[in-house]
Design an enzyme around this catalytic site. Structure first.
Site, PDB file in Angstrom:
ATOM      1  N   GLU A  21       9.242  58.533   8.134  1.00 10.54           N
ATOM      2  CA  GLU A  21       8.816  57.599   8.634  1.00 10.54           C
ATOM      3  C   GLU A  21       7.252  58.828  10.001  1.00 10.54           C
ATOM      4  O   GLU A  21       6.900  58.451  11.023  1.00 10.54           O
ATOM      5  CB  GLU A  21       9.336  57.290  10.526  1.00 10.54           C
ATOM      6  CG  GLU A  21      10.887  56.596   9.746  1.00 10.54           C
ATOM      7  CD  GLU A  21      10.102  55.366   9.244  1.00 10.54           C
ATOM      8  OE1 GLU A  21       8.932  54.895   9.741  1.00 10.54           O
ATOM      9  OE2 GLU A  21      11.005  54.203   9.210  1.00 10.54           O
ATOM     10  N   HIS A  32      13.293  59.246  17.352  1.00 12.90           N
ATOM     11  CA  HIS A  32      13.460  57.263  16.537  1.00 12.90           C
ATOM     12  C   HIS A  32      14.533  57.437  16.059  1.00 12.90           C
ATOM     13  O   HIS A  32      15.572  58.462  15.376  1.00 12.90           O
ATOM     14  CB  HIS A  32      12.738  57.371  14.826  1.00 12.90           C
ATOM     15  CG  HIS A  32      13.653  56.268  14.000  1.00 12.90           C
ATOM     16  ND1 HIS A  32      13.171  54.757  14.715  1.00 12.90           N
ATOM     17  CD2 HIS A  32      13.358  55.822  12.580  1.00 12.90           C
ATOM     18  CE1 HIS A  32      13.865  54.220  13.935  1.00 12.90           C
ATOM     19  NE2 HIS A  32      13.760  55.187  12.785  1.00 12.90           N
ATOM     20  N   HIS A  76      18.939  54.947  15.114  1.00 10.86           N
ATOM     21  CA  HIS A  76      19.053  53.023  14.589  1.00 10.86           C
ATOM     22  C   HIS A  76      20.299  52.674  15.511  1.00 10.86           C
ATOM     23  O   HIS A  76      21.748  52.186  15.209  1.00 10.86           O
ATOM     24  CB  HIS A  76      19.648  53.380  13.094  1.00 10.86           C
ATOM     25  CG  HIS A  76      18.433  53.375  12.202  1.00 10.86           C
ATOM     26  ND1 HIS A  76      18.354  53.855  10.913  1.00 10.86           N
ATOM     27  CD2 HIS A  76      17.205  53.561  12.404  1.00 10.86           C
ATOM     28  CE1 HIS A  76      17.417  53.495  10.831  1.00 10.86           C
ATOM     29  NE2 HIS A  76      16.430  54.222  11.488  1.00 10.86           N
ATOM     30  N   TYR A 131      16.380  46.897  37.197  1.00 10.08           N
ATOM     31  CA  TYR A 131      15.160  47.945  37.035  1.00 10.08           C
ATOM     32  C   TYR A 131      14.480  48.751  36.447  1.00 10.08           C
ATOM     33  O   TYR A 131      13.711  49.523  36.150  1.00 10.08           O
ATOM     34  CB  TYR A 131      15.535  48.054  38.626  1.00 10.08           C
ATOM     35  CG  TYR A 131      16.493  48.922  39.079  1.00 10.08           C
ATOM     36  CD1 TYR A 131      15.790  50.347  39.460  1.00 10.08           C
ATOM     37  CD2 TYR A 131      17.520  48.925  39.619  1.00 10.08           C
ATOM     38  CE1 TYR A 131      16.600  51.884  39.479  1.00 10.08           C
ATOM     39  CE2 TYR A 131      18.331  50.190  40.201  1.00 10.08           C
ATOM     40  CZ  TYR A 131      17.559  51.380  39.758  1.00 10.08           C
ATOM     41  OH  TYR A 131      18.417  52.205  39.759  1.00 10.08           O
ATOM     42  N   HIS A 187      14.842  46.965  12.547  1.00  9.96           N
ATOM     43  CA  HIS A 187      14.792  48.561  12.034  1.00  9.96           C
ATOM     44  C   HIS A 187      16.008  49.577  13.395  1.00  9.96           C
ATOM     45  O   HIS A 187      16.841  50.135  12.874  1.00  9.96           O
ATOM     46  CB  HIS A 187      14.024  48.846  12.560  1.00  9.96           C
ATOM     47  CG  HIS A 187      13.689  50.513  11.479  1.00  9.96           C
ATOM     48  ND1 HIS A 187      11.966  50.827  11.178  1.00  9.96           N
ATOM     49  CD2 HIS A 187      14.226  52.142  11.604  1.00  9.96           C
ATOM     50  CE1 HIS A 187      12.147  51.581  10.462  1.00  9.96           C
ATOM     51  NE2 HIS A 187      14.009  52.183  10.700  1.00  9.96           N
ATOM     52  N   TYR A 218       9.158  59.968  41.953  1.00 10.04           N
ATOM     53  CA  TYR A 218      10.954  60.217  41.693  1.00 10.04           C
ATOM     54  C   TYR A 218      11.098  61.451  41.626  1.00 10.04           C
ATOM     55  O   TYR A 218      10.477  61.960  40.413  1.00 10.04           O
ATOM     56  CB  TYR A 218      11.781  59.169  40.304  1.00 10.04           C
ATOM     57  CG  TYR A 218      13.406  59.176  39.991  1.00 10.04           C
ATOM     58  CD1 TYR A 218      13.730  58.041  41.236  1.00 10.04           C
ATOM     59  CD2 TYR A 218      13.978  59.759  39.718  1.00 10.04           C
ATOM     60  CE1 TYR A 218      14.941  58.155  41.574  1.00 10.04           C
ATOM     61  CE2 TYR A 218      15.286  59.903  39.546  1.00 10.04           C
ATOM     62  CZ  TYR A 218      15.546  59.051  40.363  1.00 10.04           C
ATOM     63  OH  TYR A 218      17.265  59.602  40.569  1.00 10.04           O
TER      64      TYR A 218
END
Length: 214
Positions: free
Chosen positions: A76, A95, A97, A116, A158, A211
């Site tokens: 990837e 990334h 799964h 939220y 994916h 924040y």
């Protein structure tokens, strides 16, 4: 390898070994990268994360050419490098799964503004990228498009992609989004989710910008 490169390699190894502990992915699936100047350090293809060492991490340029490493980079690498080229503010890509994100992605559902905290990814939803074959330029283009105004997205059939200002930030975002996905799947078992409207979410997004500030 200099000290700064070694430090980033160690960060990647440490976080990759936390994948299964945090229920983000298992075995060899998923990948992690960190920007390193005009290059990036990325997890290798087909190497078990439990046995990963800093020497296994691959240094590539943004065209995918190996600069330093004994393995092939993650398949990837296209979208990792594409994100770095299109988003100067991004320093790390994760990334996964993970179970609930992947379940929603396989149902071709985004995560809407049911809570939220969805705004933590930078908008009023966590969008879905249409299906493209893994490891392709087509998938990279689709991911880059969805992440132009978000810091996380689901990949149809994916998994999940999360980005951040450093590896800790992108990894934590991946965990947050997986928790949101689990909560959304639970809500759907009870009934229809009651969504916050765009105006309500804009107030949250604005508040998140400050924040933690005093």
């Amino acid at each position: 390898m200099n000290d700064s490169e070694n430090e980033l390699r160690q960060q990647i190894v440490d976080h990759a070994k936390r994948f299964s502990l945090k229920n983000l992915t298992a075995g060899k699936s998923g990948n992690i990268s960190v920007r390193f100047g005009n290059t990036c350090l990325i997890t290798p293809s087909a190497v078990e994360y439990e046995s990963l060492t800093i020497e296994d991490i691959v240094l590539i340029d943004f065209s995918g050419q190996i600069i330093r490493g004994y393995h092939q980079p993650s398949s990837e690498w296209h979208f990792h490098c594409g994100i770095y080229k299109s988003r100067a503010d991004v320093e790390s890509v994760v990334h996964t799964h993970s179970t609930y994100c992947t379940a929603l992605a396989c149902a071709h559902e985004k995560i809407p503004a049911f809570h939220y905290m969805v705004a933590i990814a930078g908008g009023n939803d966590i969008p879905l990228v249409p299906y493209q074959l893994f490891g392709t330029k087509e998938l990279s283009s689709a991911v880059i498009d969805r992440l132009s105004q978000r810091n996380a997205c689901l990949l149809a059939n994916h998994g999940l992609v999360a980005v951040g200002k450093d590896l800790k930030n992108s990894f934590n975002l991946a965990m947050e989004v997986e928790q949101l996905a689990e909560q959304y799947c639970t809500v759907k078992k009870i009934g229809e989710a009651q969504l916050l409207n765009d105006d309500e979410m804009e107030l949250v997004i604005e508040k998140f910008k400050h924040y933690g500030e005093r």
